[in-house]
Scaffold this active site. Structure first.
Site, PDB file in Angstrom:
ATOM      1  N   ASP A 172       0.715  -1.028   0.049  1.00 57.67           N
ATOM      2  CA  ASP A 172      -0.075  -0.169   0.296  1.00 57.67           C
ATOM      3  C   ASP A 172       0.849   1.604  -0.164  1.00 57.67           C
ATOM      4  O   ASP A 172       0.642   2.019  -0.931  1.00 57.67           O
ATOM      5  CB  ASP A 172      -0.883  -0.211   0.974  1.00 57.67           C
ATOM      6  CG  ASP A 172      -1.928  -1.782   1.191  1.00 57.67           C
ATOM      7  OD1 ASP A 172      -1.242  -2.587   1.239  1.00 57.67           O
ATOM      8  OD2 ASP A 172      -2.343  -1.267   2.413  1.00 57.67           O
ATOM      9  N   GLU A 185       3.061  -9.403  11.848  1.00 55.19           N
ATOM     10  CA  GLU A 185       2.742  -8.820  10.699  1.00 55.19           C
ATOM     11  C   GLU A 185       3.812  -8.836   9.662  1.00 55.19           C
ATOM     12  O   GLU A 185       3.712  -9.186   8.538  1.00 55.19           O
ATOM     13  CB  GLU A 185       1.811  -7.226  10.874  1.00 55.19           C
ATOM     14  CG  GLU A 185       1.030  -6.887   9.496  1.00 55.19           C
ATOM     15  CD  GLU A 185       0.500  -5.980   9.543  1.00 55.19           C
ATOM     16  OE1 GLU A 185      -0.044  -5.158   8.901  1.00 55.19           O
ATOM     17  OE2 GLU A 185       0.327  -5.396  10.672  1.00 55.19           O
TER      18      GLU A 185
END
Length: 449
Positions: A187, A416
């Site tokens: 992103d 993550e």
């Protein structure tokens, strides 16, 4: 009934602990028909997450891995696109932004064939799905054939690839284009900074960021970036998500997206054979895509693949892990493989303390070891690069990355992503694709002993 936690594992205690930890994450994040990436930050189903998760789940339950992919493709649009989010209707709207009432898929996307039985986003993510489906089939061929898993999924996968190869060939050069920074999955990459600078951001008072409820602002995209993301999504939504009439202010050809399309076309050729369909069309597509990838996105000076900005028709002069993922393409010229391995080993991507591949050039002008996709190392891209290296027989390099994944995942509680300079875990913990891909690398390591 035998618990998934009780499945046979390696006698090595460290491996057993890691296996049990990864399994626990996947069990805890299972939501009935699919797996959430994280119980806190990501409470819905994400497209490429589900593909990676299925790759790990296949080692625990091939049936559950099949359901993971089937539930995602149940939300496929009539034009073939697979939305990047499938929303869980039981989760309240303010738990995640952009929420279903922002995307308005069932109404704004009606002409493009958005489903009416659920709400989704209107954009897509990288096509890992055919590769995941093939690996899932291989994990338990008897169960796959009993359920006719591949024959049922094959036409949906074909429609998905057709959408990317036709509706998204915005540059006319045979590659699939992205129209939003969320589509390539990376992103906040610095690769998007230049193209995004042309976008006037949405006003800050027109949206509320739910991600900052669970993540530190220093790790997340800035408010300015988010305003631009929102503006792009609004414009696409208001155009009815119609790629024929929408005029995206942001349109690029990304090397990771197209490398995954190549790998998935080759997987689709294997699936076609099992489904009694013509495999040649997919091997031919993979060959054409490989040629287009090399011709349009390779940069000899950078020693890697770069994204192409379709507005200016120029390459974006930023190195990222996306440029290394084309190692997945078996038809890549040998001299390019050598250059990519040299780039991977060089100062741009080789950190002293961690062999997980940073998401952005370590020497780049805006490298940040903790901010989302602007430097941190991710387990899914490490898995892709590891697999790409093995595709070309670079097993020593692949072993190094595999060892780093297995050593880091458990130590960071299946984070993550990690700081590539220290190996410190960042972002959410108990992250599903980290657990799934750790389980995959652990299992394939054991089978090679």
């Amino acid at each position: 009934m035998t618990s998934l936690l009780d499945r046979p594992a390696s006698p090595r205690s460290a491996d057993l602990t890691l296996r049990r930890g990864a399994t626990r994450v996947l069990l805890d994040n299972w939501a009935g028909t699919s797996t959430v990436p994280s119980r806190t930050l990501y409470p819905h189903q994400w497209s490429w997450d589900s593909a990676f998760i299925a790759i790990g789940l296949r080692h625990l339950s091939a049936r559950r891995a099949q359901r993971e992919l089937e539930s995602l493709f149940a939300a496929q649009w009539g034009d073939g696109r697979v939305p990047h989010i499938v929303f869980n209707s039981s989760v309240r709207n303010d738990a995640y932004f952009p929420s279903p009432d922002f995307w308005r898929s069932s109404t704004a996307g009606a002409a493009a064939g958005a489903p009416t039985m659920c709400e989704t986003s209107g954009i897509v993510q990288p096509p890992v799905h055919a590769l995941a489906a093939w690996l899932t089939h291989e994990a338990d061929t008897e169960e796959s054939r009993r359920r006719a898993f591949l024959p049922r999924l094959y036409p949906r996968l074909v429609a998905w690839h057709d959408y990317l190869l036709n509706s998204r060939d915005l540059g006319g050069g045979g590659l699939a284009a992205i129209v939003h920074p969320w589509e390539p999955g990376m992103d906040n990459s610095p690769c998007w900074d230049g193209p995004l600078a042309r976008v006037d951001p949405a006003a800050p008072d027109t949206f509320r960021r739910a991600d900052l409820d669970h993540g530190h602002p220093a790790d997340r995209p800035t408010d300015l970036d988010y305003g631009r993301y929102v503006q792009l999504a609004v414009a696409y939504r208001d155009a009815g998500y119609d790629d024929r009439t929408a005029r995206p202010a942001f349109a690029l050809e990304d090397p990771c997206v197209n490398a995954l399309l190549i790998a998935s076309e080759l997987a689709l050729a294997e699936i076609a054979t099992q489904a009694g369909e013509d495999a040649a069309v997919h091997t031919q597509r993979a060959a054409r895509l490989t040629d287009a990838l090399v011709n349009r996105l390779w940069d000899d000076e950078a020693g890697t693949f770069l994204a192409r900005d379709l507005t200016s028709d120029t390459l974006v002069r930023e190195r990222s892990v996306a440029g290394l993922v084309p190692l997945l393409a078996p038809g890549l010229p040998a001299e390019l493989v050598d250059r990519l391995v040299a780039t991977l080993d060089g100062p741009h991507f080789r950190a002293d303390s961690c062999d997980l591949v940073p998401s952005y050039d370590l020497t780049g002008p805006v490298f940040d070891p903790t901010r989302y996709w602007r430097g941190p190392a991710w387990f899914n891209t490490a898995w892709l690069v590891e697999r790409g290296l093995r595709t070309h027989g670079r097993h020593a390099h692949a072993d190094r990355i595999r060892s780093s994944v297995l050593n880091t995942a458990g130590d960071t509680q299946f984070a993550e992503y990690v700081d590539p300079t220290t190996g410190e875990g960042r972002g959410a913990r108990a992250f599903s694709w980290t657990a799934a891909l750790t389980l995959d690398l652990l299992t394939t390591q054991e089978t090679c002993r």
